[in-house]
Design an enzyme around this catalytic site. Structure first.
Site, PDB file in Angstrom:
ATOM      1  N   TYR A 101      -9.679   3.801 -28.378  1.00 46.43           N
ATOM      2  CA  TYR A 101      -9.817   3.697 -26.997  1.00 46.43           C
ATOM      3  C   TYR A 101      -8.550   4.387 -25.731  1.00 46.43           C
ATOM      4  CZ  TYR A 101     -12.074   2.894 -22.619  1.00 46.43           C
ATOM      5  OH  TYR A 101     -12.753   2.599 -21.443  1.00 46.43           O
ATOM      6  N   GLU A 189     -11.533   8.650 -19.601  1.00 48.62           N
ATOM      7  CA  GLU A 189     -11.713   7.943 -20.546  1.00 48.62           C
ATOM      8  C   GLU A 189     -11.524   8.794 -21.570  1.00 48.62           C
ATOM      9  OE1 GLU A 189     -14.430   4.153 -20.245  1.00 48.62           O
ATOM     10  OE2 GLU A 189     -15.342   6.259 -21.117  1.00 48.62           O
TER      11      GLU A 189
END
Ligand code: GDP
Ligand code: MN
Length: 381
Positions: A101, A189
């Site tokens: 992530y 993201e």
């Protein structure tokens, strides 16, 4: 403004962020054609401005063009979180060793960008954040230095990368940070950022742009305006084009205030006194006489506006400018619709004097001013 994955990936490419090969399609036939030309297994993903597509069944895998066609047909028939699927992204399937992530967002309290990274990315990232927050690395970027390569190396090493992989990950972080700053992203993201055998690829992409910075990104600003088509009334569209914050309602009293709070309170006060607003316009802070004149003209030109209530709290917005704007607008339009003004603060006396000279009354109480505006609109009320 939330960009879809395939749009976000266009920007990723511009900033040199490695992404798998992919193409946006809107029909099962085009999905099949693309897979044919690619000659590789693919992932097919619905393109919607919501997260959690995987869990909602919006991500499918296909090894052949026939499978892709079938998968695309199913996906295009879906509705996820009340949104109908109309676009798909067909992308080369990559062999993921580990799902990382990586995100860059703004910490508003600290007034800093923050880089978030975790070696435990993937669809369960929310759970990782809730249960084992220590597995998420947070790095606050000093705006004076920006994100330097040694900062990025530190983040990469925190995730356990060494040597060549560290350099590759660190370059990834630097590029994503650069994109976040230059694109005025509120959030960008990558989840998952795919660790593959010899490096990293952005398997997913999210990019939310700060709407207040869209003037720096004309192509996106135009798209946002287009997307308002149908949602906004014709006059609201006109207002936007003139850079006015204007909302149309269905009553007969025009309302102009400065600042969202005061404008809403003005709207309430009119309602309390039995009136109905035709619209409201927020001047914002520090408007010039020209801008105020433009706003007054805009509201008065609405045929439904029977009376106008201008409520200004003079801070950086000056009362004399407000008065000048009102007078000039009325002169220009040649209309004699009743105008009720309540103003206080900076240059209050000067403003009131200008209005008085032009036979426009001012009231000091918002309640009384609201009552008067309602009366003047209704005639008999
Ligand atoms: P999201 O659920 O909306 O975040 O959609 P994603 O694009 O992140 O896809 C969901 C999941 O599908 C990912 O977490 C991966 O596990 C898997 N996935 C997506 N793309 C690929 C790929 O190219 N290869 C492999 N092996 N898995 C993928
Ligand atoms: Mn994802």
């Amino acid at each position: 403004m939330k960009l879809l994955e395939y749009e976000a990936k266009e920007y990723f490419k511009q900033f040199g962020i490695p992404t798998p090969m992919g193409n946006m399609v809107t029909t099962p036939e085009d999905a099949a054609k693309y897979v044919e030309s690619l000659g590789k297994p693919v992932v097919i993903k619905v393109q919607l401005p919501v997260g959690g597509r995987g869990k909602a069944g919006g991500v499918k895998f296909a090894d052949t063009s026939e499978e892709a066609k079938e998968a695309a047909k199913q996906l295009l028939g879906m509705t996820i979180k009340d949104l109908k699927v109309e676009k798909l992204y067909v992308e080369e399937k990559v062999g993921i060793v580990n799902e990382i992530y990586l995100g860059v967002t703004i910490d508003r309290n600290r007034k800093q960008h923050v880089v978030l990274a975790s070696s435990e990315g993937g669809m369960e990232i929310e759970e990782v954040a809730a249960k084992t927050p220590e597995k998420i690395v947070r790095f606050y970027v000093d705006p004076l230095t920006g994100l330097r390569s040694y900062h990025a190396n530190y983040i990469a090493s925190k995730l356990g990368y060494r040597g060549g992989m560290m350099r590759k990950f660190s370059s990834f972080v630097t590029k994503l940070y650069t994109l976040a700053v230059e694109m005025d992203a509120e959030l960008t993201e990558i989840n998952p950022l795919a660790e593959v055998a010899d490096g990293f690829l952005a398997a997913d992409a999210r990019l939310n742009i700060d709407n207040n910075a869209l003037f720096r990104h004309k192509e996106l600003q135009e798209r946002l305006l287009d997307s308002y088509q149908g949602e906004l009334t014709e006059r609201e569209m006109e207002a936007r084009a003139e850079d006015l914050t204007y909302v149309e309602l269905d009553g007969d009293i025009g309302i102009i205030g400065n600042g969202a709070g005061l404008t809403m309170a003005t709207l309430d006060s009119v309602m309390i006194h039995g009136g109905k607003a035709a619209n409201f316009l927020d001047l914002g802070g520090g408007a010039t006489p020209e801008r105020i004149g433009k706003a007054v003209k805009f509201v008065l030109r609405d045929e439904r506006t029977k009376s106008l209530f201008v409520n200004v709290l003079g801070g950086i917005t000056r009362c004399d400018y407000t008065a000048e704007g009102i007078v000039a607008a009325r002169e220009e339009l040649g209309l004699r619709k009743p105008i009720v003004v309540r103003m206080m603060g900076t240059k209050e006396e000067e403003g009131k004097a200008i209005l008085k000279k032009n036979d426009i009354d001012t009231l000091d109480s918002m309640e009384e001013a609201a009552e008067k505006a309602v009366k003047l609109a209704g005639g008999d009320a």
